[in-house]
Design an enzyme around this catalytic site. Sequence first.
Site, PDB file in Angstrom:
ATOM      1  N   PRO A 242       0.815  -1.236   0.000  1.00 32.60           N
ATOM      2  CA  PRO A 242       0.000   0.000   0.000  1.00 32.60           C
ATOM      3  C   PRO A 242       0.845   1.281   0.000  1.00 32.60           C
ATOM      4  O   PRO A 242       1.688   1.483   0.861  1.00 32.60           O
ATOM      5  CB  PRO A 242      -0.810  -0.125   1.294  1.00 32.60           C
ATOM      6  CG  PRO A 242      -0.825  -1.583   1.605  1.00 32.60           C
ATOM      7  CD  PRO A 242       0.504  -2.095   1.131  1.00 32.60           C
ATOM      8  N   GLU A 243       0.602   2.112  -1.008  1.00 33.04           N
ATOM      9  CA  GLU A 243       1.238   3.425  -1.095  1.00 33.04           C
ATOM     10  C   GLU A 243       0.134   4.468  -0.937  1.00 33.04           C
ATOM     11  O   GLU A 243      -1.012   4.130  -0.631  1.00 33.04           O
ATOM     12  CB  GLU A 243       1.940   3.579  -2.452  1.00 33.04           C
ATOM     13  CG  GLU A 243       2.986   2.481  -2.692  1.00 33.04           C
ATOM     14  CD  GLU A 243       3.718   2.643  -4.019  1.00 33.04           C
ATOM     15  OE1 GLU A 243       3.814   3.774  -4.530  1.00 33.04           O
ATOM     16  OE2 GLU A 243       4.195   1.629  -4.552  1.00 33.04           O
TER      17      GLU A 243
ATOM     18  N   LYS B 110       1.950   7.271   3.746  1.00 33.72           N
ATOM     19  CA  LYS B 110       1.398   5.912   3.811  1.00 33.72           C
ATOM     20  C   LYS B 110       0.779   5.617   5.166  1.00 33.72           C
ATOM     21  O   LYS B 110       0.428   4.477   5.459  1.00 33.72           O
ATOM     22  CB  LYS B 110       2.504   4.895   3.516  1.00 33.72           C
ATOM     23  CG  LYS B 110       3.193   5.099   2.169  1.00 33.72           C
ATOM     24  CD  LYS B 110       4.269   4.040   1.988  1.00 33.72           C
ATOM     25  CE  LYS B 110       5.246   4.443   0.896  1.00 33.72           C
ATOM     26  NZ  LYS B 110       6.384   3.515   0.821  1.00 33.72           N
TER      27      LYS B 110
ATOM     28  N   HIS C 161      -6.522 -13.200   7.645  1.00 36.84           N
ATOM     29  CA  HIS C 161      -5.397 -12.776   8.472  1.00 36.84           C
ATOM     30  C   HIS C 161      -5.729 -11.545   9.307  1.00 36.84           C
ATOM     31  O   HIS C 161      -4.922 -10.631   9.413  1.00 36.84           O
ATOM     32  CB  HIS C 161      -4.176 -12.531   7.590  1.00 36.84           C
ATOM     33  CG  HIS C 161      -3.826 -13.708   6.741  1.00 36.84           C
ATOM     34  ND1 HIS C 161      -3.223 -14.840   7.254  1.00 36.84           N
ATOM     35  CD2 HIS C 161      -4.033 -13.964   5.425  1.00 36.84           C
ATOM     36  CE1 HIS C 161      -3.058 -15.731   6.288  1.00 36.84           C
ATOM     37  NE2 HIS C 161      -3.538 -15.222   5.163  1.00 36.84           N
TER      38      HIS C 161
ATOM     39  N   ARG D 194      19.077  18.251  -3.933  1.00 35.75           N
ATOM     40  CA  ARG D 194      19.465  16.888  -3.595  1.00 35.75           C
ATOM     41  C   ARG D 194      20.422  16.311  -4.623  1.00 35.75           C
ATOM     42  O   ARG D 194      20.526  16.812  -5.745  1.00 35.75           O
ATOM     43  CB  ARG D 194      18.223  15.964  -3.531  1.00 35.75           C
ATOM     44  CG  ARG D 194      17.101  16.453  -2.693  1.00 35.75           C
ATOM     45  CD  ARG D 194      17.454  16.625  -1.251  1.00 35.75           C
ATOM     46  NE  ARG D 194      18.026  15.424  -0.638  1.00 35.75           N
ATOM     47  CZ  ARG D 194      18.244  15.314   0.671  1.00 35.75           C
ATOM     48  NH1 ARG D 194      17.946  16.303   1.485  1.00 35.75           N
ATOM     49  NH2 ARG D 194      18.771  14.220   1.142  1.00 35.75           N
TER      50      ARG D 194
ATOM     51  N   ARG E 158      15.695  -1.226  -4.727  1.00 40.60           N
ATOM     52  CA  ARG E 158      14.371  -1.690  -5.166  1.00 40.60           C
ATOM     53  C   ARG E 158      14.407  -1.952  -6.672  1.00 40.60           C
ATOM     54  O   ARG E 158      15.202  -1.358  -7.397  1.00 40.60           O
ATOM     55  CB  ARG E 158      13.310  -0.609  -4.880  1.00 40.60           C
ATOM     56  CG  ARG E 158      13.309  -0.076  -3.467  1.00 40.60           C
ATOM     57  CD  ARG E 158      12.880  -1.112  -2.446  1.00 40.60           C
ATOM     58  NE  ARG E 158      11.563  -1.648  -2.723  1.00 40.60           N
ATOM     59  CZ  ARG E 158      10.428  -1.057  -2.348  1.00 40.60           C
ATOM     60  NH1 ARG E 158      10.465   0.062  -1.665  1.00 40.60           N
ATOM     61  NH2 ARG E 158       9.276  -1.605  -2.632  1.00 40.60           N
TER      62      ARG E 158
END
Length: 262
Positions: A2-3, A59, A93, A151, A250
Amino acid sequence: MPELPEVEIFKRYLDATSLHQRIDDVDVRNAYILKETSARELARGLKGRRFESSRRHGKHLFVRADGELWLRLHFGMTGTLQYFKNDEQALRHARVLFVFANHHRLAFDDQRQFGQIGLLKDVDQFLKTRALGPDALDLDLAEFRKILGKRRGAVKSILLNQQLIAGIGNIYADEILFRARMHPATEISHLDDQALTKLFRATRYILEKAIVAKADVKQMPKSWLLPHRGKGGKCPRCGEKLRSAKIGGRTAWFCARCQKKR
Ligand SMILES: [Zn+2]
């Protein structure tokens, strides 16, 4: 995993089902996901109260109970919410269930148990302690430029950094970069103002559209990366085979033809 769009959908679901009802009991079936609280504390804190409103940041979902107590939900990898009445409807669950006076329950279901549930007095303080950046949909262009403009590093790693901007994860970072036609390993300091503006617009566009699509890949446009993402997938724009690479730990999926490094 979930984002921001998924958590926004959970927020709307919770708002539509679980507000303003007395909480009669809190049934903790697995205390592993409780963070900085215990099953006893959770039950003692919430029994007899009502959830009154909710707030999402990145999130995280925060649910306010009357008496200024906040439930903190983080959905980890497989977390989800389910509101139901009969046991046979329950997901497999369910880790924690909030039992309402109308005998319906709100379950926090989480197969892999990377989710987190906590109790807080002060959400802003929590965000500060975690040093979370502003929510990706709360930012305007000027702030976005200010945060990213000085950055260094791969643009994808920067988008994933929750301390800079909260809410974007692996899937939507790839989608945003696909829309902005940027290679995920592009060095962010090489982006000029125009490119940063393009990235900002793509970020907003993808997150907002994903929410409209209920964060459901079946409802997302076929012109997006997500329906094609994975081995054997082809770029919906040019037909080239999609590629993957490890960036910032990732797996990034992208089209090497449409998304050039700058
Ligand atoms: Zn392409």
